[in-house]
Design an enzyme around this catalytic site. Structure first.
Site, PDB file in Angstrom:
ATOM      1  N   HIS A  31      15.123 -36.814 -13.884  1.00  0.00           N
ATOM      2  CA  HIS A  31      14.509 -37.069 -12.584  1.00  0.00           C
ATOM      3  C   HIS A  31      13.104 -36.474 -12.503  1.00  0.00           C
ATOM      4  O   HIS A  31      12.616 -36.174 -11.411  1.00  0.00           O
ATOM      5  CB  HIS A  31      15.396 -36.522 -11.469  1.00  0.00           C
ATOM      6  CG  HIS A  31      16.727 -37.200 -11.392  1.00  0.00           C
ATOM      7  ND1 HIS A  31      16.934 -38.366 -10.701  1.00  0.00           N
ATOM      8  CD2 HIS A  31      17.921 -36.893 -11.965  1.00  0.00           C
ATOM      9  CE1 HIS A  31      18.190 -38.741 -10.823  1.00  0.00           C
ATOM     10  NE2 HIS A  31      18.820 -37.858 -11.593  1.00  0.00           N
ATOM     11  N   TRP A  90      -3.447  -2.396  -1.422  1.00  0.00           N
ATOM     12  CA  TRP A  90      -3.182  -3.752  -1.902  1.00  0.00           C
ATOM     13  C   TRP A  90      -3.835  -4.692  -0.906  1.00  0.00           C
ATOM     14  O   TRP A  90      -3.462  -4.745   0.254  1.00  0.00           O
ATOM     15  CB  TRP A  90      -1.682  -3.990  -1.980  1.00  0.00           C
ATOM     16  CG  TRP A  90      -1.276  -5.217  -2.740  1.00  0.00           C
ATOM     17  CD1 TRP A  90      -1.130  -5.341  -4.086  1.00  0.00           C
ATOM     18  CD2 TRP A  90      -0.942  -6.492  -2.190  1.00  0.00           C
ATOM     19  NE1 TRP A  90      -0.730  -6.612  -4.425  1.00  0.00           N
ATOM     20  CE2 TRP A  90      -0.604  -7.346  -3.276  1.00  0.00           C
ATOM     21  CE3 TRP A  90      -0.903  -7.019  -0.907  1.00  0.00           C
ATOM     22  CZ2 TRP A  90      -0.224  -8.672  -3.101  1.00  0.00           C
ATOM     23  CZ3 TRP A  90      -0.524  -8.342  -0.725  1.00  0.00           C
ATOM     24  CH2 TRP A  90      -0.189  -9.147  -1.820  1.00  0.00           C
ATOM     25  N   GLU A  98       5.776 -13.789 -13.764  1.00  0.00           N
ATOM     26  CA  GLU A  98       5.321 -12.546 -13.136  1.00  0.00           C
ATOM     27  C   GLU A  98       4.532 -11.661 -14.090  1.00  0.00           C
ATOM     28  O   GLU A  98       3.495 -11.120 -13.720  1.00  0.00           O
ATOM     29  CB  GLU A  98       6.533 -11.738 -12.638  1.00  0.00           C
ATOM     30  CG  GLU A  98       7.066 -12.123 -11.294  1.00  0.00           C
ATOM     31  CD  GLU A  98       8.207 -11.228 -10.871  1.00  0.00           C
ATOM     32  OE1 GLU A  98       8.168 -10.711  -9.738  1.00  0.00           O
ATOM     33  OE2 GLU A  98       9.162 -11.016 -11.665  1.00  0.00           O
ATOM     34  N   GLY A 118       0.368  -1.693   6.252  1.00  0.00           N
ATOM     35  CA  GLY A 118       0.796  -2.672   7.240  1.00  0.00           C
ATOM     36  C   GLY A 118      -0.335  -3.605   7.602  1.00  0.00           C
ATOM     37  O   GLY A 118      -1.351  -3.692   6.909  1.00  0.00           O
ATOM     38  N   LYS A 173      10.537 -14.143 -13.976  1.00  0.00           N
ATOM     39  CA  LYS A 173      10.165 -12.973 -14.759  1.00  0.00           C
ATOM     40  C   LYS A 173       9.026 -13.292 -15.722  1.00  0.00           C
ATOM     41  O   LYS A 173       8.092 -12.513 -15.879  1.00  0.00           O
ATOM     42  CB  LYS A 173      11.370 -12.448 -15.547  1.00  0.00           C
ATOM     43  CG  LYS A 173      12.385 -11.699 -14.733  1.00  0.00           C
ATOM     44  CD  LYS A 173      11.796 -10.391 -14.198  1.00  0.00           C
ATOM     45  CE  LYS A 173      12.587  -9.904 -12.992  1.00  0.00           C
ATOM     46  NZ  LYS A 173      12.316 -10.636 -11.762  1.00  0.00           N
ATOM     47  N   LYS A 179       5.290  -4.165  -5.494  1.00  0.00           N
ATOM     48  CA  LYS A 179       6.731  -3.934  -5.649  1.00  0.00           C
ATOM     49  C   LYS A 179       7.475  -4.163  -4.346  1.00  0.00           C
ATOM     50  O   LYS A 179       8.498  -4.833  -4.298  1.00  0.00           O
ATOM     51  CB  LYS A 179       6.961  -2.504  -6.152  1.00  0.00           C
ATOM     52  CG  LYS A 179       8.428  -2.126  -6.330  1.00  0.00           C
ATOM     53  CD  LYS A 179       9.086  -2.947  -7.421  1.00  0.00           C
ATOM     54  CE  LYS A 179      10.498  -2.520  -7.698  1.00  0.00           C
ATOM     55  NZ  LYS A 179      11.164  -3.422  -8.648  1.00  0.00           N
ATOM     56  N   ARG A 213       4.081   0.312  -6.549  1.00  0.00           N
ATOM     57  CA  ARG A 213       4.093  -0.526  -5.352  1.00  0.00           C
ATOM     58  C   ARG A 213       3.046  -1.637  -5.442  1.00  0.00           C
ATOM     59  O   ARG A 213       3.116  -2.612  -4.704  1.00  0.00           O
ATOM     60  CB  ARG A 213       3.839   0.335  -4.110  1.00  0.00           C
ATOM     61  CG  ARG A 213       4.954   1.327  -3.821  1.00  0.00           C
ATOM     62  CD  ARG A 213       4.556   2.290  -2.702  1.00  0.00           C
ATOM     63  NE  ARG A 213       4.496   1.645  -1.411  1.00  0.00           N
ATOM     64  CZ  ARG A 213       5.522   1.524  -0.571  1.00  0.00           C
ATOM     65  NH1 ARG A 213       6.716   1.996  -0.924  1.00  0.00           N
ATOM     66  NH2 ARG A 213       5.380   0.952   0.593  1.00  0.00           N
ATOM     67  N   CYS A 238       0.828  -1.209   0.000  1.00  0.00           N
ATOM     68  CA  CYS A 238       0.000   0.000   0.000  1.00  0.00           C
ATOM     69  C   CYS A 238       0.863   1.259   0.000  1.00  0.00           C
ATOM     70  O   CYS A 238       1.978   1.262   0.515  1.00  0.00           O
ATOM     71  CB  CYS A 238      -0.892   0.019   1.229  1.00  0.00           C
ATOM     72  SG  CYS A 238      -1.878  -1.467   1.460  1.00  0.00           S
TER      73      CYS A 238
END
Length: 619
Positions: A514, A77, A498, A103, A495, A614, A27, A2
């Site tokens: 394997h 967020w 994402e 937070g 990457k 971010k 962010r 946030c």
């Protein structure tokens, strides 16, 4: 995570708050909002789901103009509660108190139950709403807003950065931080708060970084900061060396693309003042570095995400080049598993922001353990933020000098972390006598060539764009590498997933038999990294195993590697004349470009991929 912006000024702060939110978009967020005290001293608020432009539209379409000389704003967020307008900040209690929060209040359920019993009404699913109610309740018992906030935060367990205003004192803004970053911008007759300096650049470059537990009492005429004991303190005003231009797109379509192409300069900036023509300068890690490095017997690296991959590369370097044991672990696992912490360990934390919650907590945990058991465990933070929490907690600090990184998918921060770790490796080896001058000179000369090698790798963008077209209908991809190229394969897969949302995995090439070989068919692209090194012949055998099963091979190789003589592979001659240090850094550039151009083909939001933030400042 946030983002917070707030301000108190003689002018209308709404345009400043909205511009600040735009500069915090990187962010990560799913909703946003602004609240101000208007000329009648009443709280007025606008919130919107989605992008900042949706909030701007709400503000512009409102029947009454949203304006005020004091206000707070937020990009959210989602943690507690789904993305929705009701869950968006600012949160307001009884039209009396407005709050923005970054937070997590871990004991919010307990606080909420008590507040329900007191008759408070909840309109959201968030933990933040208990903050607004708690401050409002304390205003009944405390003489002013400052005391109300100072009392309220004593009841919170967890992490917070707060901006608080109330109709009871229409010219007063209170800011507080514990575990989440918050900075104050100092203007002429005005003050601002933000989660990040970049949000303040349009109005001031004079900033104060609040320390852990600080509470700031802000009006247009004055600023007073109190520490966690409630005592008045002075915090240094610093002049930020960032500029507005540094966070502008310029000619680039996305920040990620801009930051990929900034990497040669970022490498130059990271090396500047840290090396001479032939030698590394150990004191670049701090005046105490030489004494601390001399006695260490092993290295422990802690990081998350991309920074963890940088640590994995460094593990190969430390053990191969200077024969020093090195362990690397994900911070969120390390801090909860009761690790064995050995004496004379160099504890290295890596973080782009210097605020990553799990990494910071692991650092604090190790420091407390070392103190309790009288162990010698020097701590070093490698990060890109000079005034971050980790830099203040660590014995030694090494700044990457990557410059602002706005794109959520890290590029130049990762590259400069690897450069920093190469300098650390060389410094430790030099001090401990496990690296002679000849080897030191070879590494330094290699680092000096690195900006040019990266520039050459960038020149292959057109070829990589053509390869990316083949991913239009792909849903899966496999990355292969050996040695230091295995962590680079991990980073390449990260990457791609994402920003393009393609499921991608990475494996050591020797592990194909394997399990991963079962995935191979004509529908899955396999991306391999082939430097010209001791493992090349073994890698070629692994690639032929893929080829024999119809896999689509894409190989980024050294010009000397010659992985496919029959022309069945798609080969990109990425670089040449690279060594153990420069090879992983150089090959990674091609994988960054591949991920970027595949994301363009897929039509995703490159700079702000869904569900990601971010700076992960909460668990």
């Amino acid at each position: 995570m946030c983002g917070i912006v707030g301000g108190v000024a003689e002018r209308n702060v709404v345009p400043i708050l909205v511009e600040g939110l735009k500069r915090l978009e990187y962010r990560g967020y799913d909703s946003s909002g602004v609240a101000v005290l208007d000329d009648q001293g009443q709280i007025r608020r606008q919130r919107a789901l989605g992008k900042i432009k949706s909030l701007e539209a709400r503000i512009n379409e409102a029947e009454h103009k949203l304006a005020g000389h004091i206000g707070i704003a937020h990009t959210r967020w989602a943690t507690h509660g789904v993305p929705s307008e009701n869950n968006a900040h600012p949160h307001v209690c009884n039209n009396q108190v407005a709050v923005v929060h970054n937070g997590i209040i871990e004991n919010y359920q307990k606080l909420k139950q008590k507040q329900l019993e007191l008759g408070y009404r909840f309109t959201s699913e968030t933990d933040t709403e208990v903050v607004a109610h708690c401050v409002a309740e304390q205003l009944k018992h405390q003489p002013n807003l400052l005391k109300a906030v100072q009392t309220a935060i004593q009841k919170f367990e967890g992490a917070y950065a707060l901006g608080v205003m109330s109709i009871t004192e229409p010219n007063r803004l209170i800011a507080a931080r514990k575990g989440s970053p918050l900075v104050i911008g100092v203007g002429i007759g005005e003050y601002f708060i933000a989660s990040d300096v970049s949000a303040l650049l349009p109005v001031t470059q004079n900033v104060i970084f609040l320390e852990e537990g600080d509470v700031a009492d802000i009006t247009r005429e004055s600023l007073q900061i109190y520490n966690q004991s409630g005592e008045p303190v002075e915090r240094e005003i610093r002049v930020s060396n960032l500029s507005s231009a540094a966070v502008e797109l310029g000619e680039h379509r996305h920040y990620m693309h801009k930051e990929i192409f900034e990497q040669p300069q970022s490498i130059i900036d990271t090396l500047e003042g840290r090396i001479t023509q032939d030698h590394v300068l150990v004191n670049a890690f701090g005046n105490k570095a030489e004494a601390l490095f001399k006695d260490i017997q092993q290295v422990q690296i802690i990081a998350c995400g991309t920074s963890y991959h940088a640590g994995l590369v460094a593990k190969y370097w430390f053990e191969d080049i200077i024969q020093l044991a090195c362990q690397v672990e994900v911070a969120s696992e390390y801090r909860y598993r009761n690790p064995v912490i050995q004496d004379k360990t160099l504890f290295v934390t890596i973080s782009q922001s210097g605020e990553t919650a799990d990494t910071l907590a692991a650092l604090q945990q190790v420091k407390a353990y070392a103190k309790k058991h009288s162990l010698s465990i020097p701590t070093l933070t490698i990060c890109n933020a000079p005034e971050s929490s980790m830099t203040r907690e660590s014995d030694l600090v090494f700044l990457t000098h990557a410059g602002p990184e706005i794109g959520v998918a890290s590029t130049k921060a990762f590259t400069t972390q690897l450069v920093s770790l190469a300098l650390l490796l060389t410094s430790v080896g030099k001090v401990k006598g496990s690296m002679d001058e000849e080897r030191e000179t070879v590494i330094v000369h290699g680092l000096q060539k690195l900006p040019g090698l990266v520039q050459t790798a960038l020149s292959h963008e057109d070829i990589i764009m053509q390869i990316a077209n083949g991913f239009a209908d792909k849903q899966n991809a496999l990355f292969l590498g050996r040695g230091t190229m295995y962590p680079i394969a991990l980073e390449g897969a990260l990457k791609l997933k994402e920003i393009s949302y393609i499921h991608a995995e990475a494996y050591p090439a020797g592990e194909l038999k394997h399990g991963p070989l079962a995935l191979i068919d004509e529908s899955i692209p396999v991306i391999a990294i082939a430097p010209h090194d001791d493992l090349l012949e073994k890698l070629k055998s692994n690639l032929q195993e893929v080829n024999a099963r119809g896999g689509q091979m894409i190989v980024f190789e050294d010009e000397k590697s010659d992985t496919s003589s029959d022309g069945t592979f798609t080969v990109v001659k990425t670089t040449t004349n690279v060594g153990r240090i420069t090879a992983p850094i150089t090959f990674n550039i091609a994988l960054q470009l591949l991920a970027y151009h595949v994301a363009l083909i897929k039509g995703t939001d490159v700079d702000q991929p869904r569900n990601l933030a971010k700076s992960v400042t909460v668990e």
